[in-house]
Design a protein around this motif. Structure first.
Motif, PDB file in Angstrom:
ATOM      1  N   VAL A   1       0.786  -1.052  -0.054  1.00 14.77           N
ATOM      2  CA  VAL A   1      -0.078  -0.113  -0.035  1.00 14.77           C
ATOM      3  C   VAL A   1       0.890   1.164   0.195  1.00 14.77           C
ATOM      4  O   VAL A   1       0.711   2.293  -0.740  1.00 14.77           O
ATOM      5  N   LEU A   2       1.962   1.259   0.814  1.00 14.80           N
ATOM      6  CA  LEU A   2       2.813   2.549   0.874  1.00 14.80           C
ATOM      7  C   LEU A   2       3.613   2.835  -0.311  1.00 14.80           C
ATOM      8  O   LEU A   2       3.511   3.707  -0.754  1.00 14.80           O
ATOM      9  N   SER A   3       3.706   1.758  -1.154  1.00 14.48           N
ATOM     10  CA  SER A   3       4.612   2.009  -2.429  1.00 14.48           C
ATOM     11  C   SER A   3       3.452   2.460  -3.362  1.00 14.48           C
ATOM     12  O   SER A   3       4.206   3.312  -4.330  1.00 14.48           O
ATOM     13  N   MET A   4       2.432   1.785  -3.291  1.00 13.03           N
ATOM     14  CA  MET A   4       1.501   2.794  -4.225  1.00 13.03           C
ATOM     15  C   MET A   4       1.173   4.134  -3.973  1.00 13.03           C
ATOM     16  O   MET A   4       0.974   4.877  -4.867  1.00 13.03           O
ATOM     17  N   LEU A   5       1.230   4.683  -2.789  1.00  9.09           N
ATOM     18  CA  LEU A   5       1.176   6.119  -2.600  1.00  9.09           C
ATOM     19  C   LEU A   5       2.404   6.795  -2.886  1.00  9.09           C
ATOM     20  O   LEU A   5       2.265   8.081  -2.773  1.00  9.09           O
ATOM     21  N   ASP A   6       3.531   6.024  -3.266  1.00  6.49           N
ATOM     22  CA  ASP A   6       4.608   6.888  -3.752  1.00  6.49           C
ATOM     23  C   ASP A   6       4.358   7.358  -5.314  1.00  6.49           C
ATOM     24  O   ASP A   6       5.043   8.327  -5.683  1.00  6.49           O
ATOM     25  N   ARG A   7       3.529   6.904  -5.674  1.00  9.49           N
ATOM     26  CA  ARG A   7       3.096   7.258  -7.003  1.00  9.49           C
ATOM     27  C   ARG A   7       2.208   8.597  -7.281  1.00  9.49           C
ATOM     28  O   ARG A   7       1.240   8.522  -6.673  1.00  9.49           O
ATOM     29  N   THR A   8       2.812   9.512  -7.780  1.00 14.76           N
ATOM     30  CA  THR A   8       2.195  10.975  -7.633  1.00 14.76           C
ATOM     31  C   THR A   8       0.876  10.762  -8.320  1.00 14.76           C
ATOM     32  O   THR A   8      -0.255  11.460  -7.729  1.00 14.76           O
ATOM     33  N   GLU A   9       0.382  10.109  -9.548  1.00 15.08           N
ATOM     34  CA  GLU A   9      -0.920  10.023  -9.918  1.00 15.08           C
ATOM     35  C   GLU A   9      -1.843   9.341  -9.259  1.00 15.08           C
ATOM     36  O   GLU A   9      -3.007  10.080  -9.162  1.00 15.08           O
ATOM     37  N   ILE A  10      -1.537   8.616  -8.239  1.00 17.24           N
ATOM     38  CA  ILE A  10      -2.537   7.823  -7.235  1.00 17.24           C
ATOM     39  C   ILE A  10      -2.859   8.996  -6.486  1.00 17.24           C
ATOM     40  O   ILE A  10      -3.812   9.271  -5.721  1.00 17.24           O
ATOM     41  N   LEU A  11      -1.715   9.479  -5.651  1.00 18.52           N
ATOM     42  CA  LEU A  11      -2.116  11.055  -4.618  1.00 18.52           C
ATOM     43  C   LEU A  11      -2.951  11.914  -5.387  1.00 18.52           C
ATOM     44  O   LEU A  11      -3.824  12.473  -4.792  1.00 18.52           O
ATOM     45  N   ASN A  12      -2.772  12.324  -6.697  1.00 14.19           N
ATOM     46  CA  ASN A  12      -3.582  13.256  -7.259  1.00 14.19           C
ATOM     47  C   ASN A  12      -5.046  12.794  -7.265  1.00 14.19           C
ATOM     48  O   ASN A  12      -5.881  13.668  -7.258  1.00 14.19           O
ATOM     49  N   GLN A  13      -5.242  11.578  -7.866  1.00 11.28           N
ATOM     50  CA  GLN A  13      -6.327  10.756  -7.844  1.00 11.28           C
ATOM     51  C   GLN A  13      -7.229  10.958  -6.426  1.00 11.28           C
ATOM     52  O   GLN A  13      -8.205  11.413  -6.523  1.00 11.28           O
ATOM     53  N   ILE A  14      -6.520  10.837  -5.228  1.00  9.43           N
ATOM     54  CA  ILE A  14      -7.122  10.817  -4.060  1.00  9.43           C
ATOM     55  C   ILE A  14      -7.591  12.115  -3.761  1.00  9.43           C
ATOM     56  O   ILE A  14      -8.522  12.450  -3.393  1.00  9.43           O
ATOM     57  N   THR A  15      -6.590  13.183  -3.801  1.00 14.12           N
ATOM     58  CA  THR A  15      -6.848  14.420  -3.353  1.00 14.12           C
ATOM     59  C   THR A  15      -7.655  15.180  -4.607  1.00 14.12           C
ATOM     60  O   THR A  15      -8.516  16.034  -4.138  1.00 14.12           O
ATOM     61  N   GLY A  16      -7.595  14.935  -5.628  1.00 10.95           N
ATOM     62  CA  GLY A  16      -8.550  15.312  -6.793  1.00 10.95           C
ATOM     63  C   GLY A  16      -9.962  14.948  -6.399  1.00 10.95           C
ATOM     64  O   GLY A  16     -10.833  15.854  -7.148  1.00 10.95           O
ATOM     65  N   ALA A  17     -10.188  13.907  -5.728  1.00 10.30           N
ATOM     66  CA  ALA A  17     -11.770  13.653  -5.582  1.00 10.30           C
ATOM     67  C   ALA A  17     -12.661  14.677  -4.724  1.00 10.30           C
ATOM     68  O   ALA A  17     -13.534  14.524  -4.587  1.00 10.30           O
ATOM     69  N   LEU A  18     -11.705  15.312  -4.084  1.00 10.58           N
ATOM     70  CA  LEU A  18     -12.250  16.472  -3.127  1.00 10.58           C
ATOM     71  C   LEU A  18     -12.602  17.706  -3.983  1.00 10.58           C
ATOM     72  O   LEU A  18     -11.867  18.437  -4.493  1.00 10.58           O
ATOM     73  N   SER A  19     -13.911  17.933  -4.419  1.00 11.93           N
ATOM     74  CA  SER A  19     -14.471  19.121  -5.021  1.00 11.93           C
ATOM     75  C   SER A  19     -14.108  20.619  -4.309  1.00 11.93           C
ATOM     76  O   SER A  19     -14.251  20.198  -3.169  1.00 11.93           O
ATOM     77  N   PRO A  20     -14.277  21.310  -5.009  1.00 15.82           N
ATOM     78  CA  PRO A  20     -14.054  22.625  -4.245  1.00 15.82           C
ATOM     79  C   PRO A  20     -15.198  23.200  -3.484  1.00 15.82           C
ATOM     80  O   PRO A  20     -15.055  23.768  -2.188  1.00 15.82           O
ATOM     81  N   GLU A  21     -16.347  22.506  -3.445  1.00 16.22           N
ATOM     82  CA  GLU A  21     -17.607  22.447  -2.704  1.00 16.22           C
ATOM     83  C   GLU A  21     -17.570  21.608  -1.456  1.00 16.22           C
ATOM     84  O   GLU A  21     -18.290  21.755  -0.607  1.00 16.22           O
ATOM     85  N   ASP A  22     -16.722  20.480  -1.565  1.00 20.09           N
ATOM     86  CA  ASP A  22     -16.609  19.282  -0.460  1.00 20.09           C
ATOM     87  C   ASP A  22     -16.086  19.838   0.589  1.00 20.09           C
ATOM     88  O   ASP A  22     -14.873  20.652   0.516  1.00 20.09           O
TER      89      ASP A  22
END
Length: 108
Positions: A1-22
């Motif tokens: 799991v931790l090695s997957m979080l080293d990948r920037t695109e996965i972190l961007n996908q997780i943080t990008g799920a938060l819309s501006p109004e959320d």
């Protein structure tokens, strides 16, 4: 799991799920389409400071204790915002003191 979080695109996908109004977003690993993250749960929130903004993420099993995690995340986001405001107030106070005590040999 931790090695997957080293990948920037996965972190961007997780943080990008938060819309501006959320204010807060809950994600489950299955939503990300990454097999290693399927048993995980993610709680994402945003904080804003006058000079900085960021995202806080809690990662754990998909059966996270959401009743505890969500209020804690909200608290820390608010705390980070307040810390920046306090720092600006302290900086302003020291700037005033320097103005009042302009002597070169006095340091504040």
């Amino acid at each position: 799991v931790l090695s997957m979080l080293d990948r920037t695109e996965i972190l961007n996908q997780i943080t990008g799920a938060l819309s501006p109004e959320d204010q807060i977003k809950i994600l489950f690993g299955e939503e990300l389409g990454v097999p290693y993250l399927e048993p995980c749960g993610f709680v994402v929130t945003r904080y804003k400071m006058p000079n900085h903004s960021g995202v806080l993420v809690v990662i754990g099993p998909s059966r996270l204790n959401f009743q505890v995690v969500i209020p804690t995340m909200k608290y820390f986001a608010q705390l980070l915002s307040e810390i920046q405001k306090l720092q600006l107030m302290v900086d302003s106070m020291f700037a005033s003191l320097k103005f009042l005590c302009p002597l070169n040999n006095i340091s504040v």
